[in-house]
Design an enzyme around this catalytic site. Sequence first.
Site, PDB file in Angstrom:
ATOM      1  N   GLU A 178     -10.606  82.483  60.260  1.00 21.26           N
ATOM      2  CA  GLU A 178     -10.562  83.648  61.148  1.00 21.26           C
ATOM      3  C   GLU A 178     -10.343  83.248  62.612  1.00 21.26           C
ATOM      4  O   GLU A 178     -11.012  83.736  63.518  1.00 21.26           O
ATOM      5  CB  GLU A 178     -11.833  84.483  60.988  1.00 21.26           C
ATOM      6  CG  GLU A 178     -12.005  85.005  59.572  1.00 21.26           C
ATOM      7  CD  GLU A 178     -13.122  86.026  59.393  1.00 21.26           C
ATOM      8  OE1 GLU A 178     -14.125  85.922  60.100  1.00 21.26           O
ATOM      9  OE2 GLU A 178     -12.958  86.925  58.548  1.00 21.26           O
ATOM     10  N   ASP A 198     -15.731  88.643  50.556  1.00 19.82           N
ATOM     11  CA  ASP A 198     -16.560  88.674  51.758  1.00 19.82           C
ATOM     12  C   ASP A 198     -17.713  89.662  51.633  1.00 19.82           C
ATOM     13  O   ASP A 198     -17.640  90.756  52.195  1.00 19.82           O
ATOM     14  CB  ASP A 198     -15.674  89.073  52.963  1.00 19.82           C
ATOM     15  CG  ASP A 198     -16.397  88.914  54.288  1.00 19.82           C
ATOM     16  OD1 ASP A 198     -17.482  88.328  54.279  1.00 19.82           O
ATOM     17  OD2 ASP A 198     -15.871  89.369  55.315  1.00 19.82           O
ATOM     18  N   GLU A 236     -23.609  94.429  56.561  1.00 17.47           N
ATOM     19  CA  GLU A 236     -22.275  94.649  57.129  1.00 17.47           C
ATOM     20  C   GLU A 236     -21.453  95.610  56.268  1.00 17.47           C
ATOM     21  O   GLU A 236     -20.787  96.497  56.792  1.00 17.47           O
ATOM     22  CB  GLU A 236     -21.547  93.312  57.260  1.00 17.47           C
ATOM     23  CG  GLU A 236     -20.112  93.468  57.714  1.00 17.47           C
ATOM     24  CD  GLU A 236     -19.372  92.143  57.883  1.00 17.47           C
ATOM     25  OE1 GLU A 236     -19.951  91.078  57.639  1.00 17.47           O
ATOM     26  OE2 GLU A 236     -18.189  92.188  58.283  1.00 17.47           O
TER      27      GLU A 236
HETATM   28  C1  GCV Z   1     -19.151  85.584  61.611  1.00 13.69           C
HETATM   29  C2  GCV Z   1     -16.713  88.454  57.951  1.00 13.69           C
HETATM   30  C3  GCV Z   1     -17.359  89.160  59.106  1.00 13.69           C
HETATM   31  C4  GCV Z   1     -17.299  88.337  60.366  1.00 13.69           C
HETATM   32  C5  GCV Z   1     -17.933  86.982  60.083  1.00 13.69           C
HETATM   33  C6  GCV Z   1     -17.168  86.324  58.946  1.00 13.69           C
HETATM   34  C7  GCV Z   1     -17.762  84.998  58.571  1.00 13.69           C
HETATM   35  O1  GCV Z   1     -15.337  88.405  58.116  1.00 13.69           O
HETATM   36  O2  GCV Z   1     -16.772  90.401  59.293  1.00 13.69           O
HETATM   37  O3  GCV Z   1     -17.989  89.016  61.357  1.00 13.69           O
HETATM   38  O4  GCV Z   1     -17.933  86.155  61.227  1.00 13.69           O
HETATM   39  O5  GCV Z   1     -17.225  87.166  57.820  1.00 13.69           O
HETATM   40  O6  GCV Z   1     -18.546  84.991  57.646  1.00 13.69           O
HETATM   41  O7  GCV Z   1     -17.455  83.995  59.197  1.00 13.69           O
END
Ligand code: GCV
Length: 711
Positions: A299, A373, A401
């Site tokens: 990411e 995720d 989340e």
């Molecule tokens: C910390 C998902 C979440 C992100 C998170 C990522 C990860 O994509 O939306 O906020 O980032 O996972 O676990 O690294």
Amino acid sequence: MNYKQASFWIITLLCIATSSQADDGYRLWLKYDLIKDAAKRDSYARSAQFIAVSSNGPILKSAAEELQTGLQGLLGKSVPVITNSNGKTGGITLSVTDAPTADGQSLNNEGYQIAKRQNTIVITSKSDAGALYGAFAFLRHLQTLQSIDAISVTSSPKVKYRMLNHWDNVNGTIERGYAGGSLWKWYELPETIDPRYKDYARANASLGINGTVVNNVNASARFMTNEYLQKVAALAKVFRPYGIRVYLSVYWAAPKTVGGLKTADPLDPEVRKWWTDKVKEIYQAIPDFGGLLVKANSEGEPGPQDYNRTHADGANMLAEAMKPYDGVVIWRAFVYKADPKADRFKAAYEEFTPLDGQFNKKVIVQVKNGPIDFQPREPFSPLFGNMLQTPLGMEFQITQEYLGFATHWVYEAPLFKECLDSDTYVKGKGSPSGAATVAKVVDGSLHGYPITAMAGVANTGSDRNWTGHPMAQANWYAFGRLAWDHTLSAEAIANEWVNMTLTHEPQAVKRITDLMLRSRDIYVDYNTPLGLSRPWAGVHFAPEPWQSKSPRPDWTAVYYHRADSAGVGFDRTATGSNALAQYRPEVQRQWSNAETCPLPYLLWFHHVPWTKKVSTGRTLWDELCTRFYTGADSVTWMQQQWAQVKPVVDPEIHADVTGRLANQHKEALWWRDAWVLYLQEYAKQPIPAPFKKPERTLDDVKKLVEIYQMR
Ligand code: GCV
């Protein structure tokens, strides 16, 4: 007394009366309220006349202090701490010894045994931390009103590193946090120590959590400066007497940002030296530092691949730097690339399985429970069946989340258990026969991993009740209990938590426990039934199954559900992305046939025609509608159940949850309407009886969602 004085006293007394009744949730499950049953109290008190501790080490001191606090509250009596019982009986003895337990049961280093011997409760352990966990377990026994007449409990943690991962940022915000700001006041540390830090440590220690990563995996380089290390060291000092070690997330490019180097290439000698020196500096500040957690090349975060090096090159370089110390490197497997042709499901497996066996022995690869995720329901990650030579740690997400933030009541233990109890069918050293569950991979028993870990992305924040939704405290609790012992059932954990936190009234305990156990399936039904996934855009809250525009295809919703006029679902069989091939043949056999694939996973693996009959006898479209409607209706059932327990639950907590359930119902209807109206455009089928067509239109719902996207 004049009128003014009289009214002052009336108001003061009223305030005291109300505040002693109201519960703001701060004390979590460590409430220690006076046990109402006097006979029970007396029976406990007879065995609680003193607390004997043989040494004055800081962890044992915490154990004795906690026992004192707990007994004072539960029994209403002050219990002295003594260093030598001189043969006296009738008390509680914390005995740290290498000698085998009286009944020969084995304990590992952090385990404990609680037994009654000659009218004395003896908590035996091999380490001070074990004694602390034993003390909390004994208190839990009293809090859940169990008899101690013949108490005999032996317990050892199944996993070595049991930790929270905080996604807390330097500016006090929390990524995916829904309970206020960060607990850590970086601008005030190290000089000012918030008393809350100690209560945080107590809560974790009560569950056996022994590590905490205090900063976000999307890490700031600041944590690699001496200025910030001193702040982290101040936190570590508070946590140490509770057996909790501090870990830090690493910003991969720190050698450039902080060190002024031209590169962060893990094979560059200057970079290697920089990390060696940095790790030394960390251990100077925090001698019991636990280790480094890394999100790399994921990411947009930098990583070793920026220099054509592998994850193993990166992890091993850090592990080399850690060599002189008792710490580990935790390397996350959460990776995926913006490839429009690829299936994101397959990414972690593709990048990590070729590296199996190449990691330094201080490295743990931390894998999210599912391949995408933290979705409300995911199949287990195929990595768990395919990295036989690399310790794999589990990463669960406690913060909600994708589970409705702090608005929706979702008890997560069933989700955690579903993954832990899944059979990978991998052959290992430990269990050639019997189920080769994910739990046995993670706890090391299957492949003999030397180090084992389980992490939960924390749901704590600065809200007075720690977790925003009062019932979300149960998720922190459940994670900790399962990290200690994954064989515990979701029901047993819920029952324990309700007794400790909400009420002892048996019918209410049963009602709330049942409600908790159903809550996750209810959420899945109105949110992502039958294996639908990721119907959201940026905020991960509002329904947006129609969302199709993003710089990356795998950040759209349509990428995941693939609805079209023929049907819905992601074909991951051999005719599609063939992600199923990443599982063992036995798993493939269960999931590869749409006729026999379990309904919860159906659309994870198959693109199913709308009119195809599924195992319930309904067509796919009818089954989806049934789930969306009954899921949303079940929130009304949750509301009714909760209303029934009002007389026996604290009024402040009851009112708070009542409000959140009303909100949850409103939003569940919103999810239902968004999905059915959107999918109906493809399915071209009527809403089946007895359900009624939503009163609003798809445009109405889209407008509502737009509000949540406005800046
Ligand atoms: C910390 C998902 C979440 C992100 C998170 C990522 C990860 O994509 O939306 O906020 O980032 O996972 O676990 O690294």
